[in-house]
Design an enzyme around this catalytic site. Structure first.
Site, short mmCIF file in Angstrom:
data_model
loop_
_atom_site.label_atom_id
_atom_site.label_comp_id
_atom_site.label_asym_id
_atom_site.label_seq_id
_atom_site.Cartn_x
_atom_site.Cartn_y
_atom_site.Cartn_z
N GLN A 159 0.82 -1.22 0.00
CA GLN A 159 0.00 0.00 0.00
C GLN A 159 0.85 1.27 0.00
OE1 GLN A 159 -3.44 0.40 -0.17
NE2 GLN A 159 -3.58 -1.80 -0.49
N SER B 72 13.73 -0.62 1.13
CA SER B 72 12.96 0.11 0.10
C SER B 72 13.47 1.52 -0.14
CB SER B 72 11.49 0.23 0.53
OG SER B 72 11.03 -0.88 1.18
N ASP C 21 0.10 -4.58 10.21
CA ASP C 21 -0.74 -4.28 11.37
C ASP C 21 -0.07 -4.64 12.69
OD1 ASP C 21 -3.16 -3.36 9.92
OD2 ASP C 21 -3.02 -5.35 9.06
N GLN D 50 2.38 -1.99 14.05
CA GLN D 50 1.93 -0.61 14.23
C GLN D 50 2.00 -0.12 15.68
OE1 GLN D 50 -1.85 -0.19 12.20
NE2 GLN D 50 -0.95 -0.71 10.22
N HIS E 82 -6.43 0.11 7.46
CA HIS E 82 -7.18 -1.01 8.05
C HIS E 82 -7.40 -0.62 9.51
CE1 HIS E 82 -8.54 -4.93 9.12
NE2 HIS E 82 -7.38 -5.47 9.47
N GLY F 34 -2.03 -3.11 -3.18
CA GLY F 34 -1.34 -1.88 -3.58
C GLY F 34 -1.03 -1.76 -5.07
N ASP G 55 -13.51 -7.42 7.64
CA ASP G 55 -12.26 -7.76 6.94
C ASP G 55 -11.68 -9.05 7.51
OD1 ASP G 55 -9.93 -6.48 5.15
OD2 ASP G 55 -9.04 -7.37 6.94
N GLU H 151 -11.43 -12.76 5.55
CA GLU H 151 -10.17 -13.47 5.28
C GLU H 151 -10.10 -14.81 6.01
OE1 GLU H 151 -7.67 -10.19 6.09
OE2 GLU H 151 -7.29 -10.68 8.17
P1 NAD Z 1 3.52 -4.56 3.53
O1 NAD Z 1 3.91 -5.71 4.38
O2 NAD Z 1 3.40 -4.74 2.06
O3 NAD Z 1 4.52 -3.33 3.74
C1 NAD Z 1 4.90 -2.89 4.96
C2 NAD Z 1 5.99 -1.84 4.88
O4 NAD Z 1 6.34 -1.46 6.21
C3 NAD Z 1 7.29 -2.30 4.25
O5 NAD Z 1 7.85 -1.21 3.55
C4 NAD Z 1 8.18 -2.65 5.45
O6 NAD Z 1 9.52 -2.52 5.17
C5 NAD Z 1 7.73 -1.61 6.46
N1 NAD Z 1 7.86 -2.05 7.84
C6 NAD Z 1 7.70 -3.31 8.32
N2 NAD Z 1 7.87 -3.31 9.65
C7 NAD Z 1 8.15 -2.04 10.02
C8 NAD Z 1 8.43 -1.40 11.25
N3 NAD Z 1 8.47 -2.09 12.39
N4 NAD Z 1 8.66 -0.07 11.24
C9 NAD Z 1 8.63 0.63 10.10
N5 NAD Z 1 8.38 0.09 8.91
C10 NAD Z 1 8.14 -1.23 8.87
O7 NAD Z 1 2.16 -3.99 4.16
P2 NAD Z 1 0.80 -3.65 3.39
O8 NAD Z 1 0.18 -4.93 2.88
O9 NAD Z 1 1.02 -2.52 2.48
O10 NAD Z 1 -0.10 -3.19 4.64
C11 NAD Z 1 -0.05 -1.90 5.17
C12 NAD Z 1 -1.42 -1.57 5.74
O11 NAD Z 1 -2.37 -1.56 4.66
C13 NAD Z 1 -1.93 -2.57 6.75
O12 NAD Z 1 -2.66 -1.89 7.73
C14 NAD Z 1 -2.87 -3.45 5.92
O13 NAD Z 1 -3.88 -4.07 6.69
C15 NAD Z 1 -3.45 -2.40 5.00
N6 NAD Z 1 -4.04 -2.90 3.75
C16 NAD Z 1 -3.34 -3.76 2.97
C17 NAD Z 1 -3.89 -4.19 1.77
C18 NAD Z 1 -3.12 -5.10 0.85
O14 NAD Z 1 -3.72 -5.58 -0.11
N7 NAD Z 1 -1.84 -5.37 1.05
C19 NAD Z 1 -5.15 -3.74 1.37
C20 NAD Z 1 -5.83 -2.82 2.18
C21 NAD Z 1 -5.25 -2.42 3.37
MG MG Z 2 -7.61 -8.18 5.44
#
Ligand code: NAD
Ligand code: MG
Length: 354
Positions: A28, A53, A83, A86, A108, A134, A191, A195
């Protein structure tokens, strides 16, 4: 019917002069940062210093900073890390750096709904949750379209949180599709239920039970794989585009009659009772507590499950059969050279794995 907005409902200048810090550059995070920037919003990507990244984001022309520096400068902080990470991130890297009256955004509702993150009292809290992974959020935006988003407000100190959230959703492309108003509670609970019961837990269990049933009855694992896993996509694509009856209109009458008469023998009353139990654990917070504890303990059960599933026969046969499908290799490795045609060996029943 859920209240649904489009970009016509947004105040165009709601984000004027604001800076958005997007924390994380995963699925995302990348999509939000690039879409916001291309919508003319000032964006900073906040990453850990050791983040892999960092270069990728810089190569896209984004401004990258340490998380605390990004938060300090931002009017809106969008939290896009996993999540389960966070709580710690908010406690150590966000809470004390947030500007008074800032907006804190999530994609989320998990952390806020279950209280792993308790945002500061002076901070506005909203959620914009795109209903797509994303890469699709980015690709649709780049194609001039958008994916539907959910919008919710948890705390409104400024009196403008809904319009800021709506403008944010529009800036990532949601307003070109539809923005549906919900709550943190409703989004989180549905959600998780989706899942667990249907999309991931339910479907994986259904597919593997079907595969095991055929193999245990003496059929070839290759046949079981094609019929119980591979073809799921064909059916799901039809459902996705046309709904359940629309899918049935696209299959043979034999398949349709089998569907009508046998489906409820597989997923019937007992399954719904189990689903209600799963939903209860979500609503009571029992699942969230179990998952948070698991994460804090270093994910021992998570890893045990993962290792056990990796050696399930459906994985080894799947690997061989997917090597027959060059388009899958291309999708998995976009930069790889196109694979040579896979070779079949009758004696070993082996395919070249790409
Ligand atoms: P992801 O796992 O793809 O990416 C997470 C990012 O956070 C990465 O860049 C990672 O390096 C970084 N990261 C990991 N741990 C960290 C930490 N401790 N401190 C700082 N940075 C850290 O995550 P995502 O799937 O993009 O999910 C992000 C949010 O979006 C979540 O709340 C998820 O529920 C929500 N979401 C995801 C989707 C999806 O399809 N992936 C859809 C809707 C909502
Ligand atoms: Mg979900």
């Amino acid at each position: 019917m859920m209240k649904t907005f489009t970009e016509r409902d947004a105040r165009p200048d709601a984000l004027a002069g604001m800076t958005v810090a997007v924390i994380g550059y995963g699925s995302q995070g990348r999509a939000h940062a690039l879409n916001l920037r291309d919508s003319g919003i000032r964006v900073i990507t906040g990453l850990r210093r050791e983040s892999p990244s960092m270069n990728e984001a810089r190569n896209e022309g984004l401004t990258v900073m340490d998380i605390d520096a990004a938060v300090t400068q931002a009017d809106i902080v969008m939290v896009l890390v996993p999540d389960e990470e966070q709580a710690r991130l908010y406690r150590d890297g966000i809470a004390e750096y947030l500007r008074p009256g800032a907006y804190l955004g999530f994609a989320h509702g998990f952390s806020v709904h279950y209280g792993t993150v308790t945002p500061r009292e002076d901070v506005n809290v909203f959620m914009v949750a795109p209903k797509a992974p994303g890469p699709m959020v980015r690709d649709e935006y780049a194609a001039g379209r958008g994916v539907p988003c959910l919008l919710a407000v948890h705390r409104d100190v400024s009196g403008h949180t809904a319009e800021v959230g709506l403008a944010y959703a529009c800036a990532i492309g949601g307003g070109r599709a539809g923005i549906l108003q919900t709550t943190f509670k409703e989004e989180t609970e549905t959600d998780l239920f989706g899942e667990q019961a249907v999309l991931c837990g339910g479907l994986s269990a259904l597919v593997s039970a079907g595969f095991e049933t055929l193999v245990e009855a003496g059929y070839a694992p290759e046949m079981a794989y094609f019929e119980c896993l591979h073809e799921v996509k064909l059916i799901v694509d039809l459902m996705y585009a046309r709904g359940i009856e629309g899918m049935r209109a696209g299959i043979s009458n034999t398949a349709r009659f089998g569907d009508y008469t046998r489906g409820s023998r597989i997923i019937g009353g007992t399954t719904k009772t189990a689903m209600r139990g799963v939903l209860k654990d979500i609503q009571s917070g029992a699942f969230a507590e179990e998952w948070i504890k698991e994460h804090e303990a270093g994910k021992p059960r998570f890893n045990t499950f993962m290792n056990a599933w990796k050696i399930h026969p459906i994985e080894s046969v799947g690997k061989r059969l997917r090597a027959l499908m060059p388009w899958l290799c291309a999708a998995a490795k976009p930069t790889a050279v196109p694979p040579v045609s896979p070779k079949w060996n009758d004696d070993e029943m082996k395919f070249r794995v790409c």
